[in-house]
Every structure is written in structure tokens, then in C-alpha cells.
Design an enzyme around this catalytic site. Structure first.
Site, PDB file in Angstrom:
ATOM      1  N   ASP A 135     -14.831   3.900   9.345  1.00  0.00           N
ATOM      2  CA  ASP A 135     -14.980   3.776   7.888  1.00  0.00           C
ATOM      3  C   ASP A 135     -15.279   2.334   7.488  1.00  0.00           C
ATOM      4  OD1 ASP A 135     -15.167   4.988   5.421  1.00  0.00           O
ATOM      5  OD2 ASP A 135     -13.027   4.858   4.976  1.00  0.00           O
ATOM      6  N   LYS A 158       0.857  -1.194   0.000  1.00  0.00           N
ATOM      7  CA  LYS A 158       0.000   0.000   0.000  1.00  0.00           C
ATOM      8  C   LYS A 158       0.893   1.244   0.000  1.00  0.00           C
ATOM      9  CE  LYS A 158      -3.985   1.793   2.612  1.00  0.00           C
ATOM     10  NZ  LYS A 158      -4.810   1.541   3.814  1.00  0.00           N
TER      11      LYS A 158
END
Length: 302
Positions: free
Chosen positions: A202, A105
Site C-alpha cells: 500500500d 493511532k
């Protein structure tokens, strides 16, 4: 104790960054030749010893990798190896010399997230260990690059199956129930059973990754918040998250708590059961199952 642990981890990050700026040498390892299986077995042995020293050793032993080896593992961040892209930046598939696959990432320079979100995610995932949370394997801070290395999830994210007409049939009712149970277990761990009480903020389909056995793993802790032992609610002037998944009190007043994640989980539950995105529900729907979605839209519209 909690504050000391977090402060120590942040200090470790800042020390490495300062050394870089001053031309100092930061100890980093070669990702290509790293043996994560051996590393994880050692970590599991440390966590079996319930002592305060474990957390301290874990912070110090979070592997740092050099950028050159990460670039090699991902074939120089080749577009063909890109698994997806979120608010943090692109995620690439990498392969090590021993054949193990990893997810890389990479913080995008144009990302709305920055060093604080990077440190937040690394800090939280490094301290949280659960079968339904994605596992952080290491990180890299070199030059302008900020990179996190995770275990590879071969079945991508939940949204890949839910919202694609060609793929959602793969999810029979047994698999959907299994995924729902996994997400619920992960959230329960974050809220009640982990060493830190964490509000994710989230929870949504794209942040639920699926392994080879379709086990659900919660990911992306960039905007998560740690709560103290007696803290039940917090307020923020910076409302971050995804509209449609955020609770009304969070959207309108910036108030969030464990109930915020429960609300998001409820929205996600409707999506899993219907294979429809929450934004696709309309007032004309007559099914009583959509009532809570209609109420949310009315509330947010006031």
C-alpha cells in the site's frame, strides 16, 4: 526461526487479550510519564549486539500503555488533536509530561481492518528499524480499544503537500528528490536488507510521512506481508490496497511480489514529479510520461 519469532509475538498479544477477558492483570505503563528517548537508546544498544537474543528481547519489551494515560495525552481524543483518518481509524496528536509529542493511532470500531491487521502492523514495525520507516513506540489493548503509538511527524503526510495547490510549492525540486530517495531507500530495506523480507502492498502518498526535516518515512503496515527467504511471489483471494497504485497482476489475479511495491512506487513517483493524483490523468494527455498510466487504465478496464 522466522516463524518462531512471529508466533512468539502473536502469542504475546493473545496472552494479554486472554488475560483481559479472564479478568487477569496485564502489566501496562503510563504513557504520560514514559521517557522514549531513554527507551530508544536502550533498544539501539540491544540491536548493536547481532544475536538471536535481541529479537526475542525486543518482542518482550514492546511497551504496553494503559488507556487512561493515552486518553490524557490526547486530551481525551479531542477532535482538535486529530491529525487525520485512514482505513485503520483516526490518528491523534498526543503530548507527554516531558514535552515529547507522539501520534496515537486508534482502531475505529467501524474500520474494515481488525485485530489481524493490528497485530500485523505492530509485529512488522517492531522488528524493522530504518530511518525511512516510521517508528513504533508502543501499543494498547484494553477493553474494546486497540491503539498504536508512533513517533510524531510534524509535517504530516506527503499528500498534504503534493495535492494542495496552496502547499505543493513548498516542495522544490531538491526536496522532491530528497523525498523520492528516502522512499526508495525504505522500500529497498524492506525488500532486501531487513531481517524480514516485507511487501508493503500500500505504497501511496498518504502513507508517506514527513518529519521536521522533510525526511520521508513509510507508514501503515496493516496489510503488509512477510516473505520467506526463497519466496518470490504469493497469491491471495483477498485483494487489498488502493486502486490506481496496485499492479495489474495483483488487481486481476491476486499475484503480488516485490514488483508490486515497485509498481506503486512508480505511480507515486509520477505524482511527486507532477503534483497530480494518478486518478487525474486522462487519455487526452499527450505527454509521453503518462503512457504507463494509460496502459494501466486500459489493462484494468479489460
Amino acid at each position: 526461526m522466522l516463524i518462531m519469532l512471529i508466533s512468539g509475538f502473536f502469542a504475546f498479544f493473545l496472552r494479554n487479550i486472554n488475560l483481559k477477558r479472564k479478568g487477569g492483570k496485564v502489566t501496562s505503563q503510563d504513557l504520560m510519564s514514559f521517557d522514549f528517548n531513554t527507551k530508544m537508546q536502550a533498544m539501539n544498544g540491544q540491536f548493536s549486539d547481532i544475536s538471536k537474543k535481541v529479537s526475542k528481547r525486543w518482542d518482550a519489551e514492546l511497551p504496553f500503555f494503559n488507556l487512561a494515560s493515552i486518553s490524557t495525552a490526547s486530551d481525551n481524543f479531542k477532535n482538535a488533536n486529530m491529525l487525520g483518518q485512514g482505513g485503520f481509524g483516526p490518528v491523534y496528536k498526543g503530548k507527554l509530561l516531558n514535552g515529547q509529542e507522539v501520534a496515537i493511532k486508534r482502531l475505529s470500531r467501524g474500520s474494515g481492518q481488525g485485530l489481524e491487521e493490528f497485530k500485523n502492523e505492530a509485529t512488522l514495525i517492531a522488528k524493522l528499524q530504518h530511518i525511512n520507516l516510521v517508528r513504533l513506540l508502543g501499543c494498547c489493548i484494553e477493553d474494546e480499544e486497540k491503539i498504536l503509538i508512533y513517533e510524531y511527524m510534524p509535517n504530516k503526510s506527503l499528500d498534504f503537500f503534493l495535492f494542495d495547490p496552496a502547499n505543493h510549492r513548498v516542495l522544490d525540486w531538491e526536496k522532491r528528490i530528497h523525498i523520492i530517495e528516502g522512499i526508495a531507500q525504505g522500500i529497498l530495506y524492506l525488500h532486501q536488507h531487513s531481517r524480514l523480507r516485507v511487501i508493503h502492498r500500500d505504497i501511496k502518498a498518504i502513507n508517506i510521512l514527513l518529519d521536521s526535516k522533510m525526511n520521508a518515512k513509510i507508514s501503515d503496515f496493516g496489510i503488509a506481508r512477510i516473505f520467506g527467504g526463497n519466496e518470490l511471489q504469493a497469491n491471495t483471494n483477498r485483494v487489498v490496497g488502493t486502486y490506481g497504485y496496485m499492479s495489474p497482476e495483483y488487481v486481476t489475479r491476486g499475484l503480488f511480489s516485490i514488483k508490486s511495491d515497485v509498481f506503486s512506487f512508480g505511480v507515486l513517483l509520477l505524482e511527486i514529479l507532477s503534483s497530480k493524483k494518478n486518478c487525474s490523468f486522462h487519455f487526452s494527455e499527450s505527454h509521453s510520461s503518462w503512457t504507463c498510466m494509460i496502459l494501466v487504465e486500459n489493462w484494468q478496464g479489460t
